[in-house]
Design an enzyme around this catalytic site. Structure first.
Site, PDB file in Angstrom:
ATOM      1  N   PRO A   2       0.794  -1.208   0.000  1.00  0.00           N
ATOM      2  CG  PRO A   2       0.036  -1.013   2.167  1.00  0.00           C
ATOM      3  CD  PRO A   2       1.134  -1.586   1.363  1.00  0.00           C
ATOM      4  CD  GLU A   3       3.371   3.145  -3.907  1.00  0.00           C
ATOM      5  OE1 GLU A   3       3.441   4.312  -4.308  1.00  0.00           O
ATOM      6  OE2 GLU A   3       3.814   2.179  -4.551  1.00  0.00           O
ATOM      7  CE  LYS A  57       4.562   5.024   1.083  1.00  0.00           C
ATOM      8  NZ  LYS A  57       5.885   4.439   0.838  1.00  0.00           N
ATOM      9  NE  ARG A 110       7.454  -9.558   2.003  1.00  0.00           N
ATOM     10  CZ  ARG A 110       8.134  -8.746   1.198  1.00  0.00           C
ATOM     11  NH1 ARG A 110       7.499  -8.120   0.225  1.00  0.00           N
ATOM     12  NH2 ARG A 110       9.411  -8.577   1.352  1.00  0.00           N
ATOM     13  NE  ARG A 151      14.222  16.643   1.313  1.00  0.00           N
ATOM     14  CZ  ARG A 151      14.188  15.668   2.225  1.00  0.00           C
ATOM     15  NH1 ARG A 151      14.876  14.565   2.038  1.00  0.00           N
ATOM     16  NH2 ARG A 151      13.467  15.796   3.314  1.00  0.00           N
ATOM     17  NE  ARG A 260      11.701  -0.745  -3.241  1.00  0.00           N
ATOM     18  CZ  ARG A 260      10.638  -0.226  -2.617  1.00  0.00           C
ATOM     19  NH1 ARG A 260      10.746   0.868  -1.916  1.00  0.00           N
ATOM     20  NH2 ARG A 260       9.476  -0.826  -2.699  1.00  0.00           N
TER      21      ARG A 260
END
Length: 273
Positions: A2-3, A57, A110, A151, A260
DNA sequence: ACCTACCTGGCC
DNA sequence: GGCCAGGTAGGT
């Protein structure tokens, strides 16, 4: 799983069921998923739900006695509601028994999901929560651009970082980068002002689409009532490595960024201005 | 800025 | 058997 869009989809179904309902008892089948399971079991008994919220989340269930139940589904977690009389799901890890014979189930193959109980008034002091940036779908363009200017690093890494904005994971990062027309390996510092604005709008549009489609069900996301989302049917790049771009028919490229899998279209997504 | 660990299941 | 998976925390 889930995001932000999946958690939001869960939240929308959860809120009407929980509001004004009461926790009767908790069954913790996997204590390692709960911070201080004995305390949770003891304190939650009989408490009524005041409010149900989301940030990034995370899900928050505010209870009487100024306590908040914090839930994070991590990779494979999901919430389900069932009646006591209905059969168990395959990976039930924690069961919250409610009034009217309902059980709120934290299902998670999991077992990476996490639950804790925390004082509502001190949530901002919670070690994990205090690091979160603003919710990714609520952040203003002005705030977004300001945070972006502080950033460095590449687009994908920054979007995945929950301290930048909270709620975006691997699927929606790749989708938002495609939507913005920017290569996920681009450096933040190299973005023009119009590219930065485009990036912001692409993120918001991508998340809204995910919510409108009730989430992305790639392998195991299901809503509270067991319904899959529809967003997996209209992804531009995620999970489409080696397939043809739906817009320009170029073969999609793939690499690993921050461990990822990352997929993008070398033609639609520009490397440098 | 990079690893690695945490778990289980599905697929090749 | 090996590799992959929507995430985060904790280490260097």
């Amino acid at each position: 799983m889930p995001e932000l869009p999946e958690v939001e989809t869960t939240l929308k179904a959860l809120r009407p069921l929980l509001l004004a309902n009461r926790f009767l008892k908790v069954e913790i089948l996997r204590p390692d998923m709960v911070t201080d399971p004995a305390k949770v079991r003891r304190l939650i008994k009989g408490l009524r739900v005041i409010e149900v919220k989301r940030h990034g989340k995370y899900l928050f269930i505010n209870l009487e006695k100024k306590l908040t139940l914090i839930l994070h589904l991590r990779m494979s977690g999901r919430l389900a509601i069932r009646r006591v009389s209905e059969p168990e799901l395959r990976h039930e890890r924690i069961r919250f028994h409610l009034e009217k014979g309902l059980i709120l189930v934290f299902n998670d193959p999991r077992t990476l999901g996490r639950i804790s109980l925390y004082p509502t008034d001190s949530l901002c002091k919670h070690p994990s929560l205090k690091k979160l940036g603003p919710d990714a779908i609520s952040v203003s363009e002005k705030d977004f651009l300001k945070r972006l200017s502080n950033r460095k690093g590449i687009l994908k890494a920054v979007l995945l970082n929950q301290s930048f904005v909270a709620g975006i994971g691997n699927i929606y990062t790749d989708e938002a980068c495609f939507k913005s027309g920017l290569d996920p390996r681009r450096k933040i510092g190299g973005l023009s002002i119009s590219e930065r604005r485009r990036f912001y709008r692409a993120i918001i549009a991508t998340l809204r689409k995910g919510i409108r489609n009730m989430g992305t069900s790639i392998s195991d996301f299901l809503g509270l009532h067991g319904k899959p989302g529809k967003n997996q049917n209209s992804l531009w790049v995620y999970g489409r490595k080696g397939k043809l771009c739906r817009r320009c028919k170029t073969t999609l490229k793939s690499t690993r960024i921050q461990q990822r899998t990352t997929v993008w279209c070398p033609k639609c997504q520009r490397k440098e201005p």
